[in-house]
Scaffold this motif. Sequence first.
Motif, PDB file in Angstrom:
ATOM      1  N   ILE A  17     -41.388   6.961  11.770  1.00  3.47           N
ATOM      2  CA  ILE A  17     -40.732   6.590  10.518  1.00  3.47           C
ATOM      3  C   ILE A  17     -39.549   7.522  10.318  1.00  3.47           C
ATOM      4  CG2 ILE A  17     -41.009   6.341   8.022  1.00  3.47           C
ATOM      5  CD1 ILE A  17     -44.027   5.887   8.616  1.00  3.47           C
ATOM      6  N   THR A  20     -37.267   9.939   5.008  1.00  4.41           N
ATOM      7  CA  THR A  20     -37.734  11.252   4.589  1.00  4.41           C
ATOM      8  C   THR A  20     -38.116  11.204   3.115  1.00  4.41           C
ATOM      9  OG1 THR A  20     -35.494  11.962   4.037  1.00  4.41           O
ATOM     10  CG2 THR A  20     -36.280  12.475   6.256  1.00  4.41           C
ATOM     11  N   LYS A  24     -40.535   7.946   2.785  1.00  4.49           N
ATOM     12  CA  LYS A  24     -41.491   8.084   3.892  1.00  4.49           C
ATOM     13  C   LYS A  24     -42.918   8.055   3.363  1.00  4.49           C
ATOM     14  CE  LYS A  24     -42.664  10.780   7.954  1.00  4.49           C
ATOM     15  NZ  LYS A  24     -42.209  11.800   8.887  1.00  4.49           N
TER      16      LYS A  24
END
Length: 71
Positions: A17, A20, A24
Amino acid sequence: MTLKDLKPGQQGIVEGIAATGSMKRRIMDMGITPGVEIRVIKAAPLGDPIEVNVRGYELSLRKEEAQQIEM
């Protein structure tokens, strides 16, 4: 390749992924984690949202979320 690149009927395994922070965490809270299989069910006519099957349930994702999921 990202989840956004898959067409309806295609499937793939999540490699990672790219998002951030809170995005995320949101993606991972939905059950999308590295190693899980995702199948694209359908996409809206303009491509947003994308409906996927992950861990036995159906989930709708926005294009910007799908672009952060690496396959």
